[in-house]
Design an enzyme around this catalytic site. Structure first.
Site, PDB file in Angstrom:
ATOM      1  N   LYS A 117     -11.822  -0.917  -0.034  1.00 55.39           N
ATOM      2  CA  LYS A 117     -11.422  -1.508  -1.310  1.00 55.39           C
ATOM      3  C   LYS A 117     -12.588  -1.572  -2.290  1.00 55.39           C
ATOM      4  CE  LYS A 117      -7.986  -4.488   0.765  1.00 55.39           C
ATOM      5  NZ  LYS A 117      -8.390  -4.105   2.136  1.00 55.39           N
ATOM      6  N   CYS A 141       9.552  -5.770   9.425  1.00 56.76           N
ATOM      7  CA  CYS A 141       9.401  -6.783   8.375  1.00 56.76           C
ATOM      8  C   CYS A 141      10.754  -7.423   8.131  1.00 56.76           C
ATOM      9  CB  CYS A 141       8.916  -6.140   7.085  1.00 56.76           C
ATOM     10  SG  CYS A 141       7.315  -5.351   7.293  1.00 56.76           S
ATOM     11  N   CYS A 160       9.874  -3.510   1.601  1.00 55.07           N
ATOM     12  CA  CYS A 160       9.515  -3.343   0.200  1.00 55.07           C
ATOM     13  C   CYS A 160       9.507  -1.854  -0.111  1.00 55.07           C
ATOM     14  CB  CYS A 160       8.115  -3.906  -0.050  1.00 55.07           C
ATOM     15  SG  CYS A 160       7.901  -5.561   0.626  1.00 55.07           S
ATOM     16  N   ASP A 175      -7.863   0.832  -3.409  1.00 54.69           N
ATOM     17  CA  ASP A 175      -8.279   1.435  -2.142  1.00 54.69           C
ATOM     18  C   ASP A 175      -8.220   2.942  -2.377  1.00 54.69           C
ATOM     19  OD1 ASP A 175      -8.971   1.135   0.552  1.00 54.69           O
ATOM     20  OD2 ASP A 175      -7.390  -0.328   0.868  1.00 54.69           O
ATOM     21  N   ASP A 198      -1.411   1.868  -3.883  1.00 55.47           N
ATOM     22  CA  ASP A 198      -1.972   2.967  -3.096  1.00 55.47           C
ATOM     23  C   ASP A 198      -1.190   4.248  -3.386  1.00 55.47           C
ATOM     24  OD1 ASP A 198      -3.914   1.434  -1.790  1.00 55.47           O
ATOM     25  OD2 ASP A 198      -2.463   0.754  -0.288  1.00 55.47           O
ATOM     26  N   ARG A 255     -14.788  -6.408  10.367  1.00 54.05           N
ATOM     27  CA  ARG A 255     -13.393  -6.854  10.421  1.00 54.05           C
ATOM     28  C   ARG A 255     -12.466  -5.692  10.738  1.00 54.05           C
ATOM     29  NH1 ARG A 255     -14.092  -6.960   4.050  1.00 54.05           N
ATOM     30  NH2 ARG A 255     -16.170  -6.500   4.781  1.00 54.05           N
ATOM     31  N   ARG A 272       2.777   1.622   3.833  1.00 56.60           N
ATOM     32  CA  ARG A 272       3.109   2.169   5.154  1.00 56.60           C
ATOM     33  C   ARG A 272       4.598   2.479   5.264  1.00 56.60           C
ATOM     34  NH1 ARG A 272      -0.313  -2.255   7.341  1.00 56.60           N
ATOM     35  NH2 ARG A 272      -2.437  -1.454   7.269  1.00 56.60           N
ATOM     36  N   ARG A 293     -12.162  -0.214   9.684  1.00 54.59           N
ATOM     37  CA  ARG A 293     -12.811   0.510   8.593  1.00 54.59           C
ATOM     38  C   ARG A 293     -14.142  -0.120   8.197  1.00 54.59           C
ATOM     39  NH1 ARG A 293     -10.019   3.518   4.708  1.00 54.59           N
ATOM     40  NH2 ARG A 293      -8.110   2.369   5.113  1.00 54.59           N
ATOM     41  N   TYR A 294     -14.186  -1.459   8.244  1.00 51.37           N
ATOM     42  CA  TYR A 294     -15.410  -2.177   7.867  1.00 51.37           C
ATOM     43  C   TYR A 294     -16.109  -2.638   9.151  1.00 51.37           C
ATOM     44  CZ  TYR A 294     -12.815  -2.460   3.477  1.00 51.37           C
ATOM     45  OH  TYR A 294     -12.104  -2.142   2.346  1.00 51.37           O
ATOM     46  N   CYS A 323       6.014  -0.123  -0.269  1.00 48.70           N
ATOM     47  CA  CYS A 323       5.068  -0.297   0.847  1.00 48.70           C
ATOM     48  C   CYS A 323       4.189   0.930   1.084  1.00 48.70           C
ATOM     49  CB  CYS A 323       5.854  -0.601   2.125  1.00 48.70           C
ATOM     50  SG  CYS A 323       4.805  -0.894   3.549  1.00 48.70           S
TER      51      CYS A 323
HETATM   52  C1  LIG Z   1      -8.131  -4.742   3.230  1.00 50.07           C
HETATM   53  C2  LIG Z   1      -8.606  -4.430   4.550  1.00 50.07           C
HETATM   54  C3  LIG Z   1      -9.347  -5.364   5.295  1.00 50.07           C
HETATM   55  C4  LIG Z   1      -9.652  -6.757   4.770  1.00 50.07           C
HETATM   56  O1  LIG Z   1     -10.437  -6.679   3.663  1.00 50.07           O
HETATM   57  P1  LIG Z   1     -10.955  -7.988   2.893  1.00 50.07           P
HETATM   58  O2  LIG Z   1     -11.501  -7.420   1.653  1.00 50.07           O
HETATM   59  O3  LIG Z   1     -11.958  -8.628   3.774  1.00 50.07           O
HETATM   60  O4  LIG Z   1      -9.760  -8.873   2.678  1.00 50.07           O
HETATM   61  C5  LIG Z   1      -9.782  -4.986   6.532  1.00 50.07           C
HETATM   62  N1  LIG Z   1      -9.545  -3.763   7.027  1.00 50.07           N
HETATM   63  C6  LIG Z   1      -8.852  -2.835   6.335  1.00 50.07           C
HETATM   64  C7  LIG Z   1      -8.647  -1.495   6.930  1.00 50.07           C
HETATM   65  C8  LIG Z   1      -8.358  -3.134   5.078  1.00 50.07           C
HETATM   66  O5  LIG Z   1      -7.673  -2.206   4.396  1.00 50.07           O
HETATM   67  S1  SF4 Z   2       4.611  -4.341   1.932  1.00 52.19           S
HETATM   68 FE1  SF4 Z   2       5.248  -3.151   3.735  1.00 52.19          FE
HETATM   69  S2  SF4 Z   2       4.346  -4.225   5.473  1.00 52.19           S
HETATM   70 FE2  SF4 Z   2       4.312  -5.660   3.743  1.00 52.19          FE
HETATM   71  S3  SF4 Z   2       6.224  -6.813   3.929  1.00 52.19           S
HETATM   72 FE3  SF4 Z   2       6.639  -5.114   2.554  1.00 52.19          FE
HETATM   73  S4  SF4 Z   2       7.457  -3.514   3.902  1.00 52.19           S
HETATM   74 FE4  SF4 Z   2       6.433  -5.012   5.211  1.00 52.19          FE
END
Ligand SMILES: *Cc1c(COP(=O)(O)O)cnc(C)c1O
Ligand code: SF4
Length: 346
Positions: free
Chosen positions: A314, A102, A106, A307, A270, A93, A111, A89-90, A109
């Site tokens: 973010k 996991c 959670c 986000d 989220d 990174r 996802r 996305r960025y 979560c």
């Molecule tokens: C949160 C996130 C990151 C890391 O973001 P930082 O602000 O650098 O910690 C990188 N890629 C995605 C898609 C994210 O959601």
């Molecule tokens: S938040 Fe989602 S990905 Fe993270 S530990 Fe919990 S279940 Fe796993």
């Protein structure tokens, strides 16, 4: 007990929960059929009573099945996936999703629709394609291993992935996002720490949400990592009935600093389907951050971020930048004025 036998002894069915807590398993069957259930013996021992902050995070809740119009892919990650195992996305990174599992699932979560299912279980070939993408993208300086939980991989597999990433000249740092220091602290063995230490600079961000998670086994796991030279951070999610209280957050962040874990982000929840019962209004999150100033060392105050749906990435939320609260919340940010749906109206 080894981490693998701890994992094998986890609770994965409503019937086991019924036996342990004397509750009716029937209502929970539909929830656990929809979203995976796993609670390690370590987490189970942290529960004091039904409905407490540990319980709320790990025990299935009928509210997860409430029909809401929240999206399943709230962050629109699919549009940022050049290959299935990567989210880019960025510019500098990217996430590499190396494990679909996991130690504990959670209930909040983001996802939750995919975690613990085949939808996040990428094959060795797909992960290899992800690494090849990173190799072919010179702008990527920071690779974040996530999933699922990367530390559920065996040491050998993890070493193999880390060695490949570490060998890419433009990858300057590697990060691992893992909740095992909280849910399966036995996984943090001296051998694992030695392995990780070979791939510096390597950062580990974990996910403590409540001060009652800061128990001896987790404190020891973090000490092993810190002693091995791994800088530690924490990403908390703001959750109703868990940590939406300034005293709780202050105790959590002070405790983390004592463990050499730096509070990094406080995530506004989220907008993922099946998590609406954890929602806290943005104003409440801002109040909590304001209450921490002066009472917690500056380095113990996490950055409160959201986000927003749609995928711009973010956005930091600061009390002084709140412009308007109505049907939407308007916040001034360094990316201009961002409007968010007012969660207290959802
Ligand atoms: C949160 C996130 C990151 C890391 O973001 P930082 O602000 O650098 O910690 C990188 N890629 C995605 C898609 C994210 O959601
Ligand atoms: S938040 Fe989602 S990905 Fe993270 S530990 Fe919990 S279940 Fe796993």
């Amino acid at each position: 007990m080894s981490w693998k036998s701890q994992l094998a002894n986890s609770i994965t069915t409503p019937e086991q929960l019924a036996t342990r807590f004397g509750i009716d398993p029937e209502p929970l069957r539909a929830v656990s059929a929809r979203y995976p259930l796993r609670i390690t013996p370590h987490t189970l021992d942290l529960i004091e009573k039904p409905g407490d902050p540990i319980w709320r995070q790990c025990i299935p809740d009928l509210n997860e099945l409430v029909v809401d119009n929240l999206p399943e892919d709230s962050l629109n990650e699919k549009s940022f996936s050049p290959v299935p195992a990567v989210v880019h996305r960025y510019p500098d990174r990217a996430l590499l999703l190396v494990s679909g599992q996991c130690a504990g699932y959670c209930r909040c979560c983001t996802r939750k629709n995919r975690v613990g299912t085949t939808a996040l279980a990428f094959s060795a070939e797909q992960i290899a394609a992800g690494i090849a993408y990173i190799q072919a993208t010179p702008g990527l300086r920071d690779v974040i291993l996530t999933g699922g939980d990367p530390l559920l991989l065996d040491d050998d597999r993890l070493e193999d992935i880390l060695a490949q990433l570490h060998a890419i000249p433009h990858v300057e740092i590697i990060r691992i996002g893992s909740r095992v220091p909280v849910t399966l602290p036995e996984r943090i063995t001296p051998q694992l720490c030695q392995l990780l230490a070979r791939f510096q600079p390597l950062y580990l961000n974990t996910h403590f949400n409540h001060p009652r998670e800061l128990v001896a086994a987790s404190i020891k796991a973090c000490a092993l990592l810190a002693d091995a030279g791994i800088p530690l951070g924490n990403q908390t999610v703001l959750l109703s009935g868990v940590n939406d209280d300034s005293e709780v957050m202050i105790e959590l962040c002070r405790g983390l600093l004592k463990m050499r874990v730096r509070p990094y982000y406080l995530h506004h929840l989220d907008q993922a389907r099946g998590t609406a019962h954890f929602r806290v209004p943005v104003e409440r999150g801002l109040e909590i951050i304001a209450a921490m100033r002066g009472r917690v060392s500056g380095m113990g105050i996490p950055q409160y971020v959201v986000d927003p749906p749609g995928g711009q990435g973010k956005v930091p939320l600061l009390p002084e930048n709140l412009l308007d609260v109505g049907e939407t919340i308007k916040v001034r940010t360094n990316c201009g004025i961002v409007e968010l749906p007012n969660c207290s109206l959802l």
